[in-house]
Scaffold this motif. Sequence first.
Motif, PDB file in Angstrom:
ATOM      1  N   ARG B  58       1.148  -1.097  -0.269  1.00 25.71           N
ATOM      2  CA  ARG B  58       0.201  -0.027   0.214  1.00 25.71           C
ATOM      3  C   ARG B  58       0.583   1.185  -0.553  1.00 25.71           C
ATOM      4  N   LEU B  59       0.972   2.102  -0.957  1.00 20.46           N
ATOM      5  CA  LEU B  59       1.342   3.119  -1.679  1.00 20.46           C
ATOM      6  C   LEU B  59       0.874   4.349  -0.260  1.00 20.46           C
ATOM      7  N   PRO B  60       2.100   5.418  -0.009  1.00 18.41           N
ATOM      8  CA  PRO B  60       2.006   5.785   1.335  1.00 18.41           C
ATOM      9  C   PRO B  60       0.480   7.193   0.448  1.00 18.41           C
ATOM     10  N   ASP B  61      -0.253   7.624   0.831  1.00 19.68           N
ATOM     11  CA  ASP B  61      -1.016   8.816   0.387  1.00 19.68           C
ATOM     12  C   ASP B  61      -0.758   9.990   0.023  1.00 19.68           C
ATOM     13  N   GLY B  62      -0.758  10.352  -1.405  1.00 22.31           N
ATOM     14  CA  GLY B  62       0.185  11.280  -2.175  1.00 22.31           C
ATOM     15  C   GLY B  62       1.207  11.106  -2.323  1.00 22.31           C
ATOM     16  N   ALA B  63       1.600   8.965  -2.953  1.00 20.46           N
ATOM     17  CA  ALA B  63       2.877   8.673  -3.718  1.00 20.46           C
ATOM     18  C   ALA B  63       2.001   9.269  -4.769  1.00 20.46           C
ATOM     19  N   ILE B  64       0.983   9.642  -5.729  1.00 21.61           N
ATOM     20  CA  ILE B  64       0.133   9.389  -7.059  1.00 21.61           C
ATOM     21  C   ILE B  64       0.645  10.984  -7.363  1.00 21.61           C
ATOM     22  N   THR B  65       0.273  11.878  -6.080  1.00 22.32           N
ATOM     23  CA  THR B  65      -0.257  13.010  -6.848  1.00 22.32           C
ATOM     24  C   THR B  65       1.926  14.052  -7.050  1.00 22.32           C
ATOM     25  N   GLU B  66       2.022  13.602  -5.757  1.00 18.51           N
ATOM     26  CA  GLU B  66       4.190  13.302  -5.507  1.00 18.51           C
ATOM     27  C   GLU B  66       4.772  12.420  -6.845  1.00 18.51           C
ATOM     28  N   ALA B  67       4.378  11.622  -8.076  1.00 15.29           N
ATOM     29  CA  ALA B  67       4.927  11.434  -8.133  1.00 15.29           C
ATOM     30  C   ALA B  67       5.363  11.741 -10.067  1.00 15.29           C
ATOM     31  N   ASN B  68       5.991  12.609  -9.936  1.00 18.72           N
ATOM     32  CA  ASN B  68       5.508  13.509 -11.759  1.00 18.72           C
ATOM     33  C   ASN B  68       6.143  12.212 -13.321  1.00 18.72           C
ATOM     34  N   THR B  69       6.918  11.757 -12.732  1.00 18.05           N
ATOM     35  CA  THR B  69       7.893  10.873 -13.589  1.00 18.05           C
ATOM     36  C   THR B  69       7.528   9.270 -13.255  1.00 18.05           C
ATOM     37  N   PRO B  70       8.061   8.456 -14.653  1.00 20.08           N
ATOM     38  CA  PRO B  70       8.738   7.092 -13.992  1.00 20.08           C
ATOM     39  C   PRO B  70       9.232   6.347 -12.869  1.00 20.08           C
ATOM     40  N   ALA B  71      10.029   7.875 -12.722  1.00 24.54           N
ATOM     41  CA  ALA B  71      11.496   7.500 -11.722  1.00 24.54           C
ATOM     42  C   ALA B  71      10.986   7.522 -10.139  1.00 24.54           C
ATOM     43  N   GLU B  72      10.324   8.564 -10.632  1.00 24.45           N
ATOM     44  CA  GLU B  72       9.650   9.448  -9.303  1.00 24.45           C
ATOM     45  C   GLU B  72       8.898   8.071  -8.345  1.00 24.45           C
ATOM     46  N   LEU B  73       7.870   7.014  -9.525  1.00 18.97           N
ATOM     47  CA  LEU B  73       6.830   6.446  -9.099  1.00 18.97           C
ATOM     48  C   LEU B  73       6.945   5.250  -8.848  1.00 18.97           C
ATOM     49  N   LEU B  74       8.819   4.814  -9.787  1.00 15.04           N
ATOM     50  CA  LEU B  74       9.729   3.294  -9.018  1.00 15.04           C
ATOM     51  C   LEU B  74      10.040   3.605  -8.148  1.00 15.04           C
ATOM     52  N   ASP B  75      10.342   4.650  -7.779  1.00 15.74           N
ATOM     53  CA  ASP B  75      11.193   4.612  -5.732  1.00 15.74           C
ATOM     54  C   ASP B  75      10.008   5.064  -5.111  1.00 15.74           C
ATOM     55  N   ALA B  76       8.931   5.443  -5.252  1.00 19.63           N
ATOM     56  CA  ALA B  76       8.013   5.039  -4.369  1.00 19.63           C
ATOM     57  C   ALA B  76       8.063   3.735  -3.786  1.00 19.63           C
ATOM     58  N   VAL B  77       6.812   3.140  -5.621  1.00 18.76           N
ATOM     59  CA  VAL B  77       6.878   1.728  -4.982  1.00 18.76           C
ATOM     60  C   VAL B  77       8.141   0.566  -4.444  1.00 18.76           C
ATOM     61  N   ASN B  78       9.425   1.345  -4.765  1.00 17.38           N
ATOM     62  CA  ASN B  78      10.655   0.133  -4.303  1.00 17.38           C
ATOM     63  C   ASN B  78      10.735   0.464  -2.589  1.00 17.38           C
ATOM     64  N   ASN B  79      10.559   1.391  -2.754  1.00 16.61           N
ATOM     65  CA  ASN B  79      10.921   2.532  -0.988  1.00 16.61           C
ATOM     66  C   ASN B  79       9.754   1.792   0.019  1.00 16.61           C
ATOM     67  N   THR B  80       8.488   1.753  -0.862  1.00 18.94           N
ATOM     68  CA  THR B  80       7.310   0.957   0.404  1.00 18.94           C
ATOM     69  C   THR B  80       7.729  -0.483   0.267  1.00 18.94           C
ATOM     70  N   LEU B  81       8.057  -0.838  -0.685  1.00 20.51           N
ATOM     71  CA  LEU B  81       8.451  -2.480  -0.912  1.00 20.51           C
ATOM     72  C   LEU B  81       9.653  -2.645   0.258  1.00 20.51           C
ATOM     73  N   ALA B  82      10.659  -2.401   0.243  1.00 18.68           N
ATOM     74  CA  ALA B  82      11.756  -2.273   1.101  1.00 18.68           C
ATOM     75  C   ALA B  82      11.053  -2.115   2.653  1.00 18.68           C
ATOM     76  N   GLU B  83      10.849  -1.170   2.814  1.00 20.20           N
ATOM     77  CA  GLU B  83       9.867  -1.200   4.603  1.00 20.20           C
ATOM     78  C   GLU B  83       9.030  -2.253   4.901  1.00 20.20           C
ATOM     79  N   THR B  84       8.971  -2.880   3.535  1.00 21.44           N
ATOM     80  CA  THR B  84       7.725  -3.973   3.786  1.00 21.44           C
ATOM     81  C   THR B  84       8.873  -5.571   4.126  1.00 21.44           C
ATOM     82  N   VAL B  85       9.434  -5.348   3.767  1.00 20.72           N
ATOM     83  CA  VAL B  85      10.100  -6.256   3.753  1.00 20.72           C
ATOM     84  C   VAL B  85      11.052  -6.615   5.247  1.00 20.72           C
TER      85      VAL B  85
END
Lengths: 421, 85
Positions: B58-85
Motif C-alpha cells: 500500500r503506497l503512502p497517501d500522496g504517492a500518486i500526486t507527488e510522483a510526476n515521472t516514472p522514476a519518481e513512481l518507481l522510487d515510491a514503489v520500491n521504497n515501500t517494498l523495502a519497508e515492507t520486507v
Amino acid sequence: MSVSPAHHANRTEADLRVAPVITGLGVLAANGIGVEEYWAAVLSGESGLAEITRFDPAGYSAKLAGQVDADFSALPNRLMPQTDHMTRLALLAAAEAFEDADVDPHQLPEYAAGVITGASAGGFEFGQRELEALWSKGGEYVSAYQSFAWFYPVNSGQISIRHALRGASGTVVAEQAGGLDALGKARRNIRTGTDLMVAGAVDGSLCPWGWLCQIRSGRLTDATDPAAAFLPFDRRAAGHVPGEGGALLIMEHPEHVARRGVDPVHEVHGVLAGHSATFDPAPGSDAPSGLRRAIEQALRDAGISPREVDVVFADGAGVPHLDAAEATAIAEVFGPRGVPVTVPKTMTGRLLAGGGPLDVATALLSIRDGVIPPTVNIERPAGHPIDLVRDTPRETPLTTALVLARGHGGFNSAVVVRRAA
Amino acid sequence: MGAFTITELVDTLRESAGEDEDITLDGDILTVTFEDLGYDSLALLNTVSRIERELGVRLPDGAITEANTPAELLDAVNNTLAETV
C-alpha cells in the motif's frame, strides 16, 4: 484565449426561431455500421436481429437482440480501459458524423460547439464487471474509471473531450424518447448561441445486468425466431427485441454552415423543422395519450399542416395496446391510411435512446433518395387504419418526415425533418 | 521480491490506462512527466491501484500526486517494498 460562453447575448429574435441544418450523420445498428452500409441493408430488408452472443442468454426469457459488434481499432488505445461498449460505439458514430459534415471542431472557437446525447442507463456492461469485482474480490480490484464509465452522461463527456466541444452540452434521459429530445435540446442550444451541436444517442446495454433490467419492463418478446419476433402493428405482436446502436447528427446554425463555405441547401442532409415532447396522463386517467398532442405540436412548431408530411417513422412498440394507441393517434391527425407509415427498427430492434435519432437519420436518407424503407416480417397486419409500408421499399418523392418515439413511463416525442430549401 | 522495474511499470500502464499512439513508451522515459506521456491523474490512480494489488503493498497517501515521472513512481514503489520486507 478569453471567450465569453454567454455570447447568446448577440442572438437575435430570428435566431430564436431558426431551424438548424443537419450537416453530418454517424450511424451504427445491428444490420450495418456506418451510414451507407446501414442504409443499403435497410433498403434490402436485411435484419440484424439474432440470438445474443455477447453473453449466454440461456437462463433468460428473452434471447434475441440487435447486437452491434464493431471494430474499435480506429479509437485511441488510451480510451479502451475507460469506456463501455456503448461509449465506444458512440465515439465511432461521432467521428463518422464529423467526417460527413467535413468540419474539424478543433478549428472552431472554444465555446462554439457542444454535444447533447440521449441516454437510458449508461455503461452497464462496464458497471457490471466492476461491481462483480467489488463484491467478489474487494474495492482495490475496481477500476478507477468506474467513476464515470458507467455514468449515464458518459457519452456526452467522452465525445466532448475527444472533439474539443466546450460549448453548452448535456444529456437527456427520457427512456426511448430521449434521443429525439436530445435533438430538441440541441436546437435550443443553437438558437441561444452555440453554432454547432453533436446530437442524438447511441445506446445499448447487452450484459446480464442490463438485460435483466430490460426484461423487467415486461415489454420484451420471448420469441426465438428472429423473423417472427418484433412485429409492430401485426396481430402476433408480443413485445419487442432490443438492440444497440443509434445515430449522432451534426446540427448547425445555417449561418455557420454558410460561413464555412458549405451550401446550406444542396450540401446538407436537411433541417430540423419541428420538435415537441409531451407526457401521458397518469395511469388510470381517462385523458387521451400524449402522443397525438406531441404530433400536432411538432407540426405546428414546424409551421406545416398534416398534408405536408410525406412519411411517418412510427415508434412501433410491438405491444398490442401501444401499437393501437399509436395507430389511432396517427390516423386522427392524418386521416385513416392518410400517410405512409414505416418501422425500419423491425430490422435493428428498439435501441433505447438510440432508436429515435437512428430513425431521424433514416428519414433524411429517405428524403435524399426518394424511397421509404420497409417494415419487415409483418405478415398478419392487425387491421389498424394506417398505411404501413411492408416488405419492400416504396419509391416516392419525399420532402418532409415525421419521426415518433415513446419512452416507458409516459414520454412522447415527435420530430419533423425536411429537405433543406 | 526483486525491485519493481520500468518494464513492469510500462506493462501495467498499458494494461490499466492504455497507450497514446503518438508517444512511445519503449525508449528512455524515466524522467519524462506522466503528463507528457499522456496519462492523467485518473490513469495513474488506476495504475497505482493495480501495482498495489499485484505487489501486495500500500503506497503512502500522496504517492500518486507527488510522483510526476516514472522514476519518481518507481522510487515510491520500491521504497515501500523495502519497508515492507
